[in-house]
Each structure stands twice: as structure tokens, then as C-alpha cells.
Design a protein around this motif. Sequence first.
Motif, PDB file in Angstrom:
ATOM      1  N   GLU A 189      26.880 -10.186 -18.413  1.00  0.00           N
ATOM      2  CA  GLU A 189      26.297 -10.072 -17.082  1.00  0.00           C
ATOM      3  C   GLU A 189      25.676 -11.395 -16.655  1.00  0.00           C
ATOM      4  O   GLU A 189      25.800 -11.815 -15.495  1.00  0.00           O
ATOM      5  N   ALA A 190      24.996 -12.083 -17.578  1.00  0.00           N
ATOM      6  CA  ALA A 190      24.406 -13.379 -17.252  1.00  0.00           C
ATOM      7  C   ALA A 190      25.490 -14.384 -16.892  1.00  0.00           C
ATOM      8  O   ALA A 190      25.326 -15.175 -15.945  1.00  0.00           O
ATOM      9  N   CYS A 191      26.600 -14.358 -17.613  1.00  0.00           N
ATOM     10  CA  CYS A 191      27.715 -15.248 -17.284  1.00  0.00           C
ATOM     11  C   CYS A 191      28.260 -14.950 -15.888  1.00  0.00           C
ATOM     12  O   CYS A 191      28.580 -15.863 -15.110  1.00  0.00           O
ATOM     13  N   ARG A 192      28.362 -13.660 -15.563  1.00  0.00           N
ATOM     14  CA  ARG A 192      28.866 -13.288 -14.240  1.00  0.00           C
ATOM     15  C   ARG A 192      27.941 -13.813 -13.155  1.00  0.00           C
ATOM     16  O   ARG A 192      28.396 -14.380 -12.150  1.00  0.00           O
ATOM     17  N   VAL A 280      22.636 -16.704 -21.628  1.00  0.00           N
ATOM     18  CA  VAL A 280      23.981 -17.227 -21.897  1.00  0.00           C
ATOM     19  C   VAL A 280      23.970 -18.335 -22.947  1.00  0.00           C
ATOM     20  O   VAL A 280      25.016 -18.661 -23.516  1.00  0.00           O
ATOM     21  N   SER A 281      22.799 -18.901 -23.238  1.00  0.00           N
ATOM     22  CA  SER A 281      22.740 -20.098 -24.084  1.00  0.00           C
ATOM     23  C   SER A 281      22.727 -19.738 -25.568  1.00  0.00           C
ATOM     24  O   SER A 281      21.976 -18.870 -26.013  1.00  0.00           O
ATOM     25  N   ASP A 282      23.564 -20.439 -26.315  1.00  0.00           N
ATOM     26  CA  ASP A 282      23.570 -20.302 -27.768  1.00  0.00           C
ATOM     27  C   ASP A 282      22.508 -21.182 -28.406  1.00  0.00           C
ATOM     28  O   ASP A 282      22.007 -20.872 -29.488  1.00  0.00           O
ATOM     29  N   LEU A 283      22.164 -22.286 -27.749  1.00  0.00           N
ATOM     30  CA  LEU A 283      21.274 -23.281 -28.329  1.00  0.00           C
ATOM     31  C   LEU A 283      20.587 -24.042 -27.207  1.00  0.00           C
ATOM     32  O   LEU A 283      21.222 -24.386 -26.206  1.00  0.00           O
ATOM     33  N   VAL A 284      19.293 -24.296 -27.368  1.00  0.00           N
ATOM     34  CA  VAL A 284      18.533 -25.125 -26.428  1.00  0.00           C
ATOM     35  C   VAL A 284      18.190 -26.432 -27.129  1.00  0.00           C
ATOM     36  O   VAL A 284      17.723 -26.424 -28.278  1.00  0.00           O
ATOM     37  N   VAL A 285      18.414 -27.550 -26.447  1.00  0.00           N
ATOM     38  CA  VAL A 285      18.107 -28.862 -27.015  1.00  0.00           C
ATOM     39  C   VAL A 285      17.013 -29.526 -26.194  1.00  0.00           C
ATOM     40  O   VAL A 285      17.092 -29.595 -24.970  1.00  0.00           O
TER      41      VAL A 285
END
Length: 389
Positions: A189-192, A280-285
Motif C-alpha cells: 500500500e505504501a508503494c502504491r 517502503v524502506s528496507d534501510l535508512v542511511v
Amino acid sequence: MKSAVIVGTAYPYRGGLAGINQTLARTFIRCGIRCRIFTFTVQYPSFLFPGKSQYADGPAPEGLDITRMLNSVNPLSWIRTGLKVRRERPDAVIVRYWIPQMAPALGTVCRIARRKGIKTIALLDNVVPHEKRPMDTLLTRYFLGSIDGFVYMSEQVHSDLQSFRPDKPAVFSPHPMYTNYGEKIEREEACRLLRLDPGLRYTMFFGFIRDYKGLDLLLDAWALLSEQGKTAGHRLIIAGEYYSGKETYMNQIERLGIGDEMILFDYFVADEEVARFFSVSDLVVQPYRSATQSGVTQVAYFFDVPMVVTGVGGLREIVPDGEVGFVVDPKPQAIARAIDRYYSENLSEKFRENIRNYKVRFTWERMAENFQKLYRTICENAKKTEKAG
């Protein structure tokens, strides 16, 4: 402490400062402490504000008493606000301090309030600013001289404070999680909502873009990964408003030839959109060159998103290396290695589970307790001084 006044940023102003002050006020109220907020009529004059807008788009927060009185560049308003706060007779005035430019206004309000025995407490984001300007030290001394005790959120800030006011009580309270952005939503849903491909994996840089935050280091790191063929099926999201250097970063992306792997959201991300990005994020930098503490880290904790941070300032204190993410040197090669290791070793679930266990220490109730502890210490010290006198 049975009553408090918070002086600082709040609605209609936007951003993390306003969010924290408002959440702190709600926490006090839940704990049985009467609380209201005095905020600005003018926070930054328009010509000094680096962004597009200072103001929130949505309605005023419900259940909070917010009064606009303080003009950061009008000394008469400093006096009026100080007198108004003094007439309120709270047990404590709590002031959020982040940059020396606010020292004259905030310091004057506190000096006026203290004349009636009201205790003054500063919640410190910084003592020494990231971006230094003339008069910083003088302005900081003026503000700190108006305060009875301090709450600091990283040891870096405490160290800076000790060089100015080692004689005043100070309590450590880590930056709480942001809880005002709603709950995590399903990734699809976030991707949409963001019009992103759910089949890709996303690494994210989030927040206001300023030079000290090191976005250029992350771009160089991503280019290294791309050259090694390690970014297939991956994209780098850059979400936030540019406060400096936009053209420089765009030129860097073009020069490195990584434009096809970038997804740019070039605007201030409103509160109601934040959950989408972290969902949606797998990783935050966070490739910062300097830092005290970071609100982005606490948003990532709330949404259970692992992190790669540079080991500067307070970031290393709140991101256990190898447990909820990686702490690395502020160099492109080190950042690239950490990103690659996270994905190649499939550390997502391990780190997310550790985050869920670790983040319980970052509650607002714990911060409220720390304010109460400091207030009692200030009162005890005042009694001792009276007896000695």
C-alpha cells in the motif's frame, strides 16, 4: 512539578521541533501535569528561512493550549512573553534550545520568569551549533545563564554543556521516538501511495538536506556499489527539502551516472506522509559529518527500520553497531560496505527484531520522569542555597 509552560516551536509551525514540543506537552498532561505552550508569532524572518515554508498545512492539534506571542527579533515581545509566563506562575518553564539565534528571545523570557522563583529548564538539541556563525558563543552564554537545569539527549551535547555551565544540574534523556506520524502501513500500500515498484528494494536518506548531513558521501557510496554491480533491483530514495546545495547534489548525481537509480522527493514531507516512506524502506542511511542526536533515527526506531549511521556525535550512542544497524566512518567506502553487508547477509529480520526490543527505552514517559527528577534536584539545590545564605 504540577504545572509547566513550554516555550518554543509549535503549531502553526511545522517540523520535528514542533512535533516534539507538542508530544511532550501531551505527555505531561497524561502524567497529570498542567501544561500549555507559548510559541512564536515570528520564528524566522522570511529572508533568513532556508526552506520553502515554515508553516504546517493541516489543522491545529486538538487538546493543546498553544498561544502565539514570541517574536524572535522583537525585544518588546520577549518582555511581554516573559511577563505573561510569569503571571501564569507555572512550577517550571521548559525551553527547547537548538540554535544561538534564538538565545536573546528565549534567554530574556527565562530571566523574567525566574524573578518570581519559577524554575527554568532547557531541553538541549545542541549547545554548539552544526553550522557556526559569529557571536555563537556569546549568544549561547546569554541563554545558558538564564537556566536552572538542563536535559540533554546525547553525551556530545553534555560535553559541550560542561564547557559552559558545569555548575548546573543536568540529566540525560535520550531522544524519544516520534509517535505522531501514525502507524506503519502495508508495504504494498505504501508503494502504491508513493507510486513505487514493490518489486524493488529501497534504501533511504530522509529529512532536511543540509551540507553537514553528508548526502554527498552517500551518493559517492552508492556510485561505488553501482560500479560493483550491487545495486541491481535497488533504488536510493532521497526524501526531503533542500536547505542547501541542491544544484551541487544534482550535478554530483549526473557526474556519477547514477540518476536512474535515484528516486527524488524534493519537498518537505508532511506528517501524514512520513509512514509511507518508512514503510517502503528496507534501510535508512544517515551519513552525517557531524551530529548531536537525530530525529530521523527515532522515526526509524518507531517504524522498525534498520539504519546505517556515521559514528559522529550522539548517533553512535543510540545505534548499537551490528545489532540494529551499522555505525561507520563518514567515508563513502565505509558507507558502501555497510549497505552491501546489510543486503548481502540478509540482516533485515534480525535487525528489526532487535529494534523492537531496544526501542522500549525511548518512551515519552521516561523523558517526563527525567524532567521531574531534574525539577526536584533544582528545588533541593535552591533550598540548600537559601539555608547557606
